[in-house]
Design an enzyme around this catalytic site. Sequence first.
Site, PDB file in Angstrom:
ATOM      1  N   SER A   1       0.856  -1.194   0.000  1.00 51.55           N
ATOM      2  CA  SER A   1       0.000   0.000   0.000  1.00 51.55           C
ATOM      3  C   SER A   1       0.886   1.237   0.000  1.00 51.55           C
ATOM      4  O   SER A   1       2.012   1.217   0.522  1.00 51.55           O
ATOM      5  CB  SER A   1      -0.844  -0.024   1.277  1.00 51.55           C
ATOM      6  OG  SER A   1      -1.402   1.244   1.500  1.00 51.55           O
TER       7      SER A   1
ATOM      8  N   TYR B   1      -1.633  -1.988  10.025  1.00 54.65           N
ATOM      9  CA  TYR B   1      -1.746  -2.291   8.595  1.00 54.65           C
ATOM     10  C   TYR B   1      -0.594  -1.671   7.796  1.00 54.65           C
ATOM     11  O   TYR B   1       0.106  -2.367   7.057  1.00 54.65           O
ATOM     12  CB  TYR B   1      -3.099  -1.786   8.084  1.00 54.65           C
ATOM     13  CG  TYR B   1      -3.279  -1.875   6.588  1.00 54.65           C
ATOM     14  CD1 TYR B   1      -3.577  -3.084   5.978  1.00 54.65           C
ATOM     15  CD2 TYR B   1      -3.161  -0.740   5.775  1.00 54.65           C
ATOM     16  CE1 TYR B   1      -3.754  -3.169   4.594  1.00 54.65           C
ATOM     17  CE2 TYR B   1      -3.336  -0.816   4.397  1.00 54.65           C
ATOM     18  CZ  TYR B   1      -3.631  -2.032   3.812  1.00 54.65           C
ATOM     19  OH  TYR B   1      -3.791  -2.101   2.445  1.00 54.65           O
TER      20      TYR B   1
HETATM   21  N1  NAP Z   1      -8.408  -1.170  -2.055  1.00 55.41           N
HETATM   22  C1  NAP Z   1      -7.435  -0.306  -1.820  1.00 55.41           C
HETATM   23  O1  NAP Z   1      -7.627   0.912  -1.852  1.00 55.41           O
HETATM   24  C2  NAP Z   1      -6.051  -0.809  -1.506  1.00 55.41           C
HETATM   25  C3  NAP Z   1      -5.022   0.139  -1.333  1.00 55.41           C
HETATM   26  C4  NAP Z   1      -3.748  -0.288  -1.049  1.00 55.41           C
HETATM   27  C5  NAP Z   1      -3.476  -1.645  -0.960  1.00 55.41           C
HETATM   28  N2  NAP Z   1      -4.487  -2.573  -1.122  1.00 55.41           N
HETATM   29  C6  NAP Z   1      -4.154  -3.980  -1.009  1.00 55.41           C
HETATM   30  O2  NAP Z   1      -4.701  -4.687  -2.100  1.00 55.41           O
HETATM   31  C7  NAP Z   1      -4.923  -6.049  -1.708  1.00 55.41           C
HETATM   32  C8  NAP Z   1      -6.331  -6.450  -2.111  1.00 55.41           C
HETATM   33  O3  NAP Z   1      -7.243  -5.713  -1.342  1.00 55.41           O
HETATM   34  P1  NAP Z   1      -8.740  -5.334  -1.801  1.00 55.41           P
HETATM   35  O4  NAP Z   1      -8.873  -3.883  -1.634  1.00 55.41           O
HETATM   36  O5  NAP Z   1      -9.049  -5.966  -3.107  1.00 55.41           O
HETATM   37  O6  NAP Z   1      -9.562  -5.984  -0.591  1.00 55.41           O
HETATM   38  P2  NAP Z   1     -10.700  -7.089  -0.449  1.00 55.41           P
HETATM   39  O7  NAP Z   1     -11.688  -6.978  -1.574  1.00 55.41           O
HETATM   40  O8  NAP Z   1     -11.188  -6.942   0.942  1.00 55.41           O
HETATM   41  O9  NAP Z   1      -9.891  -8.461  -0.622  1.00 55.41           O
HETATM   42  C9  NAP Z   1      -9.050  -8.963   0.367  1.00 55.41           C
HETATM   43  C10 NAP Z   1      -8.717 -10.391  -0.004  1.00 55.41           C
HETATM   44  O10 NAP Z   1      -7.799 -10.922   0.962  1.00 55.41           O
HETATM   45  C11 NAP Z   1      -8.193 -12.235   1.273  1.00 55.41           C
HETATM   46  N3  NAP Z   1      -7.773 -12.659   2.604  1.00 55.41           N
HETATM   47  C12 NAP Z   1      -7.812 -11.943   3.760  1.00 55.41           C
HETATM   48  N4  NAP Z   1      -7.397 -12.712   4.782  1.00 55.41           N
HETATM   49  C13 NAP Z   1      -7.100 -13.927   4.259  1.00 55.41           C
HETATM   50  C14 NAP Z   1      -6.620 -15.149   4.812  1.00 55.41           C
HETATM   51  N5  NAP Z   1      -6.395 -15.298   6.122  1.00 55.41           N
HETATM   52  N6  NAP Z   1      -6.420 -16.222   3.995  1.00 55.41           N
HETATM   53  C15 NAP Z   1      -6.687 -16.116   2.671  1.00 55.41           C
HETATM   54  N7  NAP Z   1      -7.124 -14.971   2.079  1.00 55.41           N
HETATM   55  C16 NAP Z   1      -7.336 -13.905   2.866  1.00 55.41           C
HETATM   56  C17 NAP Z   1      -9.722 -12.197   1.178  1.00 55.41           C
HETATM   57  O11 NAP Z   1     -10.182 -13.515   0.886  1.00 55.41           O
HETATM   58  P3  NAP Z   1     -11.189 -14.368   1.796  1.00 55.41           P
HETATM   59  O12 NAP Z   1     -11.799 -13.460   2.814  1.00 55.41           O
HETATM   60  O13 NAP Z   1     -12.146 -14.958   0.822  1.00 55.41           O
HETATM   61  O14 NAP Z   1     -10.289 -15.413   2.379  1.00 55.41           O
HETATM   62  C18 NAP Z   1      -9.945 -11.287  -0.020  1.00 55.41           C
HETATM   63  O15 NAP Z   1      -9.965 -12.023  -1.215  1.00 55.41           O
HETATM   64  C19 NAP Z   1      -4.676  -6.113  -0.191  1.00 55.41           C
HETATM   65  O16 NAP Z   1      -3.399  -6.635   0.062  1.00 55.41           O
HETATM   66  C20 NAP Z   1      -4.744  -4.644   0.217  1.00 55.41           C
HETATM   67  O17 NAP Z   1      -3.982  -4.418   1.383  1.00 55.41           O
HETATM   68  C21 NAP Z   1      -5.764  -2.169  -1.385  1.00 55.41           C
END
Ligand code: NAP
Length: 235
Positions: free
Chosen positions: A138, A154
């Site tokens: 991030s 985080y």
């Molecule tokens: N959205 C943003 O603005 C943003 C910004 C910076 C970085 N990011 C990063 O981008 C990545 C994707 O995030 P997103 O925004 O797409 O969020 P999201 O839709 O909430 O997806 C998070 C994913 O992580 C998986 N996950 C969480 N804990 C887990 C575990 N114990 N075992 C297996 N899978 C797990 C969840 O799968 P299940 O719950 O199905 O297991 C889900 O598929 C993350 O690393 C996040 O930190 C996002």
Amino acid sequence: MQQEKAYLVTGASSGIGYETALALALEEQNKVIAVSRNAGKLQQLREASGNKIETHLFDLDGGNFNELYTRLEQSGLKHLHGLVHNAGFLVNRSYADITREELEQCYRVNVFAPFLLSQCLLPLLKAAGSAHIVHISSIGGVQGSVKFPGLSAYSSSKGALAVLSECLATELAPEKIKVNCLALGAVQTEMLSMAFPGYEAPLQAHDMGTFVSWFVVNGHRFFNGKILPVALSTP
Ligand SMILES: NC(=O)c1ccc[n+]([C@@H]2O[C@H](COP(=O)([O-])OP(=O)(O)OC[C@H]3O[C@@H](n4cnc5c(N)ncnc54)[C@H](OP(=O)(O)O)[C@@H]3O)[C@@H](O)[C@H]2O)c1
């Protein structure tokens, strides 16, 4: 006919990971393996890809990585060209109130899991002849970026993941495995709504998933050991 290439995406049940896996599956020569804990959402992903994506239920927090490796081998996987560590766990709570369990869970999913999963999959990554590990971090995990209250666990875990990318890039270079880190800005997903309720991101998950899929396939021709901000803004 082009040689089949295999890519594994964690956190593929929703948001950016879902869209990354789907975009990778659009290329006929790509075998795509999707990992998450949610059977229903994985089934939805499989169906959306026309049953092209192979899905594996796995908890990155406490799951046995060797058992996952055995499952992948038994499903016929012989090499892995790309590994996207996209799964992430967010805690949005003031520093004074964060519990030890929340802190540890954050680090287990965001740092320990990528560390241990890549380690476990090394034989498959080496077998590809040239492979690319991508860490999804991030912008909050980048030194000098704007920081926000509530995200100490985080953002610091994402900082650790970013530096891990530099360490592994050096150590795995002789194996022809490149390692890069994408430090994402705001993307409209469930996680963003938890971090910044009410905020509207300039990008949708589909936009970012399309970019990440391109990057894991092509980025290692241009970058190694780099922490790359992919951000229009720092919310
Ligand atoms: N959205 C943003 O603005 C943003 C910004 C910076 C970085 N990011 C990063 O981008 C990545 C994707 O995030 P997103 O925004 O797409 O969020 P999201 O839709 O909430 O997806 C998070 C994913 O992580 C998986 N996950 C969480 N804990 C887990 C575990 N114990 N075992 C297996 N899978 C797990 C969840 O799968 P299940 O719950 O199905 O297991 C889900 O598929 C993350 O690393 C996040 O930190 C996002």
